[in-house]
Design an enzyme around this catalytic site. Structure first.
Site, PDB file in Angstrom:
ATOM      1  N   HIS A  17      51.079 -15.972 139.758  1.00 56.46           N
ATOM      2  CA  HIS A  17      51.933 -16.727 140.709  1.00 56.46           C
ATOM      3  C   HIS A  17      52.646 -17.813 139.901  1.00 56.46           C
ATOM      4  CE1 HIS A  17      53.377 -18.307 144.379  1.00 56.46           C
ATOM      5  NE2 HIS A  17      52.294 -18.901 144.849  1.00 56.46           N
ATOM      6  N   HIS A  65      58.263  -8.511 140.612  1.00 53.90           N
ATOM      7  CA  HIS A  65      58.027  -9.372 141.761  1.00 53.90           C
ATOM      8  C   HIS A  65      57.580  -8.513 142.930  1.00 53.90           C
ATOM      9  CE1 HIS A  65      58.617 -12.413 144.855  1.00 53.90           C
ATOM     10  NE2 HIS A  65      58.592 -13.284 143.874  1.00 53.90           N
ATOM     11  N   ASP A 111      60.218 -17.180 137.050  1.00 53.33           N
ATOM     12  CA  ASP A 111      59.418 -17.817 136.008  1.00 53.33           C
ATOM     13  C   ASP A 111      59.875 -17.487 134.595  1.00 53.33           C
ATOM     14  OD1 ASP A 111      57.494 -19.331 137.454  1.00 53.33           O
ATOM     15  OD2 ASP A 111      56.765 -17.431 138.227  1.00 53.33           O
TER      16      ASP A 111
HETATM   17  N1  ACO Z   1      54.831  -5.912 132.982  1.00 52.86           N
HETATM   18  C1  ACO Z   1      54.566  -4.593 132.831  1.00 52.86           C
HETATM   19  N2  ACO Z   1      54.414  -3.718 133.850  1.00 52.86           N
HETATM   20  C2  ACO Z   1      54.551  -4.212 135.083  1.00 52.86           C
HETATM   21  C3  ACO Z   1      54.840  -5.568 135.322  1.00 52.86           C
HETATM   22  C4  ACO Z   1      54.977  -6.417 134.225  1.00 52.86           C
HETATM   23  N3  ACO Z   1      55.270  -7.715 134.394  1.00 52.86           N
HETATM   24  N4  ACO Z   1      54.914  -5.756 136.665  1.00 52.86           N
HETATM   25  C5  ACO Z   1      54.672  -4.575 137.236  1.00 52.86           C
HETATM   26  N5  ACO Z   1      54.458  -3.644 136.288  1.00 52.86           N
HETATM   27  C6  ACO Z   1      54.233  -2.197 136.487  1.00 52.86           C
HETATM   28  C7  ACO Z   1      52.838  -1.912 137.027  1.00 52.86           C
HETATM   29  O1  ACO Z   1      51.935  -1.697 135.962  1.00 52.86           O
HETATM   30  C8  ACO Z   1      53.073  -0.696 137.855  1.00 52.86           C
HETATM   31  O2  ACO Z   1      53.188   0.425 137.005  1.00 52.86           O
HETATM   32  P1  ACO Z   1      52.639   1.868 137.518  1.00 52.86           P
HETATM   33  O3  ACO Z   1      53.386   2.156 138.785  1.00 52.86           O
HETATM   34  O4  ACO Z   1      52.951   2.792 136.401  1.00 52.86           O
HETATM   35  O5  ACO Z   1      51.158   1.670 137.750  1.00 52.86           O
HETATM   36  C9  ACO Z   1      54.469  -0.932 138.449  1.00 52.86           C
HETATM   37  O6  ACO Z   1      55.140  -1.801 137.521  1.00 52.86           O
HETATM   38  C10 ACO Z   1      54.460  -1.584 139.816  1.00 52.86           C
HETATM   39  O7  ACO Z   1      53.613  -2.699 139.692  1.00 52.86           O
HETATM   40  P2  ACO Z   1      52.873  -3.397 140.905  1.00 52.86           P
HETATM   41  O8  ACO Z   1      51.697  -4.147 140.386  1.00 52.86           O
HETATM   42  O9  ACO Z   1      52.676  -2.409 142.016  1.00 52.86           O
HETATM   43  O10 ACO Z   1      53.960  -4.391 141.368  1.00 52.86           O
HETATM   44  P3  ACO Z   1      53.717  -5.520 142.344  1.00 52.86           P
HETATM   45  O11 ACO Z   1      55.005  -5.675 143.021  1.00 52.86           O
HETATM   46  O12 ACO Z   1      52.535  -5.318 143.184  1.00 52.86           O
HETATM   47  O13 ACO Z   1      53.354  -6.762 141.382  1.00 52.86           O
HETATM   48  C11 ACO Z   1      53.596  -8.800 140.199  1.00 52.86           C
HETATM   49  C12 ACO Z   1      54.127  -7.903 141.335  1.00 52.86           C
HETATM   50  C13 ACO Z   1      52.123  -9.162 140.458  1.00 52.86           C
HETATM   51  C14 ACO Z   1      54.409 -10.087 140.235  1.00 52.86           C
HETATM   52  C15 ACO Z   1      53.744  -8.055 138.865  1.00 52.86           C
HETATM   53  O14 ACO Z   1      55.089  -7.646 138.689  1.00 52.86           O
HETATM   54  C16 ACO Z   1      53.295  -8.893 137.686  1.00 52.86           C
HETATM   55  O15 ACO Z   1      52.103  -8.936 137.386  1.00 52.86           O
HETATM   56  N6  ACO Z   1      54.253  -9.610 136.989  1.00 52.86           N
HETATM   57  C17 ACO Z   1      53.894 -10.480 135.902  1.00 52.86           C
HETATM   58  C18 ACO Z   1      53.403 -11.819 136.452  1.00 52.86           C
HETATM   59  C19 ACO Z   1      54.534 -12.673 136.985  1.00 52.86           C
HETATM   60  O16 ACO Z   1      55.585 -12.815 136.362  1.00 52.86           O
HETATM   61  N7  ACO Z   1      54.300 -13.302 138.160  1.00 52.86           N
HETATM   62  C20 ACO Z   1      55.259 -14.223 138.756  1.00 52.86           C
HETATM   63  C21 ACO Z   1      55.761 -13.734 140.074  1.00 52.86           C
HETATM   64  S1  ACO Z   1      56.987 -14.876 140.698  1.00 52.86           S
HETATM   65  C22 ACO Z   1      56.085 -16.165 141.366  1.00 52.86           C
HETATM   66  O17 ACO Z   1      54.962 -16.014 141.752  1.00 52.86           O
HETATM   67  C23 ACO Z   1      56.697 -17.530 141.449  1.00 52.86           C
END
Ligand code: ACO
Length: 423
Positions: A296, A335, A391
């Site tokens: 987050h 996201h 971010d």
């Molecule tokens: N790096 C690499 N792979 C990723 C990333 C990432 N940052 N984000 C998602 N993926 C991949 C997942 O591994 C998944 O792959 P798969 O389908 O082959 O298994 C696919 O993309 C979908 O991912 P989900 O986890 O289903 O996406 P979700 O929308 O649930 O997750 C999240 C969102 C938690 C923000 C994720 O993108 C993440 O962990 N990002 C990095 C952390 C981050 O930047 N958080 C800040 C969010 S903004 C805020 O809170 C202010």
């Protein structure tokens, strides 16, 4: 309620429970269904079913991670994650970032409409007036170690502040303290709003100064909200200290675009904690703790750590390969709601460009740009619709690796090793 047919559309859902053959109508209101309606769907437990399922007491709705469950309808923020749209009370975020200020936008979010010039003047004066903190709270913050995480200090300090304001505590004043709706009750609520916003920057600056080993500074008079914050972080005894207006504006825009984001993890935590009628300082402390996590608000710290670990642009391809093999995560990308672009990331990028004009660029920024370019071209990220979130670029305008100085330059801190931040 009768059975709907094709010719008589009704705003409801017909659910047939195949365990019992019973049919239920569930009303649809605002394109959502009440989870409690499923409580009526009872059945005899299947042979061997867990006793804990309590099947005879009604069906439960399972939604791990709140992926499709709303606890409340936001009257404040509208997000269209597919189109990359974010609006506060109907105003596009881009317009507010351009024409409003953080405090004016805070007023809009809290009270529902933009303030008149006079209302804004009063609100700003109240918030700034409440920036000062009891000197005992300074001792409390000072009791943390120099390398304490600033969010640990901030979270604890908000909870600590709650102990000062008995008049704001429903445990002490009665459970209807904030719900009576009379002028006295509204005035108490307003006062906590001023205090929480006013003291947030003071506590954050104190957390920063603990890490720097500097004495605390009393909030100054005559500066803006973010100008005062920069002063409290940066003032080292100079006469006529004036924060650089570009940094002041950059911080103001960052605050503004983070002011609300519908029911994200931290806002939901505040609501859930507040629903027990705990005092508002404890609820905000809980929200701070939720925000702290690297998935987050802590993602921008994770971005800095990631960039420092990558080191230089030449190392980006190897890092991208590691992400694709799931050995690493590209922090600041992806996201839960935005699946095309996060509109805030464009605003931050533009703001950062203004800051770079006065601070110059550094290797971390070059690395970030190379990372951004590589990820946007790579099939792994394109297929999964992973774009920079707020971010990713947020770390640059004023990040912890640098000290913003009054002349506008960011001076690199000597106490952070190049290969990582203190833990
Ligand atoms: N790096 C690499 N792979 C990723 C990333 C990432 N940052 N984000 C998602 N993926 C991949 C997942 O591994 C998944 O792959 P798969 O389908 O082959 O298994 C696919 O993309 C979908 O991912 P989900 O986890 O289903 O996406 P979700 O929308 O649930 O997750 C999240 C969102 C938690 C923000 C994720 O993108 C993440 O962990 N990002 C990095 C952390 C981050 O930047 N958080 C800040 C969010 S903004 C805020 O809170 C202010």
């Amino acid at each position: 309620m009768g059975q709907p047919t094709d010719s008589t559309p009704t705003n409801s859902l017909t659910v047939r429970d195949n365990r019992t053959g019973k049919v239920y109508d569930v009303p649809i209101v605002d394109n959502s269904i009440p989870a409690t309606a499923f409580k009526a769907m009872k059945a005899k437990p299947a042979p061997g079913e867990r006793e804990e399922n309590e099947t005879e007491r009604g069906l439960r709705v399972s939604d791990r991670g709140f992926l499709n469950t709303a606890v409340i309808q936001s009257q404040i923020t509208y997000i269209d994650g597919e189109a990359g749209v974010l609006r506060y009370r109907g105003y596009p975020i881009e317009q507010l970032a351009l024409h409003s200020s953080h405090l004016e936008t805070a007023y809009l979010l809290i009270y529902g409409s933009l303030p008149s010039a006079n209302q804004l003047k009063v609100f700003e004066a109240e918030v700034l007036h409440h920036g000062v903190i009891h000197s005992d709270a300074e001792l409390f913050c000072r009791s943390f170690r120099y390398d304490a995480h600033p969010m640990a200090i901030l979270t604890s300090a908000f909870a600590y502040l709650g102990s000062y304001y008995g008049e704001a505590n429903p445990s002490l004043q009665g459970q209807s303290l904030y719900t009576k709706g009379d002028p006295a009750s509204l005035a108490i609520m307003d006062k906590q709003i001023y205090r929480l916003i006013g003291k947030a920057t003071t506590l954050a600056a104190m957390a920063y100064r603990v890490r720097q080993g500097r004495d605390f500074v009393t909030p100054p008079n005559g500066l803006s909200y973010t100008g005062s914050f920069l002063y409290q972080m940066d003032h080292l005894g100079e006469e006529n200290y004036t924060p650089n207006p570009v940094l002041e504006k950059a911080l103001d825009v960052l605050f503004l675009i983070h002011a609300d984001h519908e029911l994200n993890a931290s806002a939901t935590t505040v609501l859930q904690t507040g629903s027990s009628l705990v005092d508002p300082y404890s609820a905000i402390a809980a929200g701070c703790a939720s925000l702290y996590g690297p998935l987050h608000g802590g993602a921008n710290e994770a971005v800095i750590r990631m960039l420092i670990s990558i080191g230089k642009p030449e190392n980006v391809p190897a890092f991208i390969e590691a992400v694709k093999k799931r050995e690493k995560v590209l922090s600041g990308f992806g996201h839960r709601v935005y699946k095309t672009s996060d509109p805030r990331s464009f605003i931050v990028r533009k703001t950062a460009d203004e800051v770079f004009k006065i601070t110059g660029k550094d290797e971390l920024l070059e690395t970030a740009m190379a990372l951004h370019e590589a990820a946007m071209k790579d099939e792994y990220f394109i297929k999964r619709r992973l774009a920079p979130n707020v971010d990713f670029w947020c770390v640059f305008p004023v990040h912890d690796r640098f000290e913003p100085r009054s002349n506008g330059n960011l001076q690199e801190r000597s106490d952070i090793p190049r290969d990582g931040l203190p833990t």
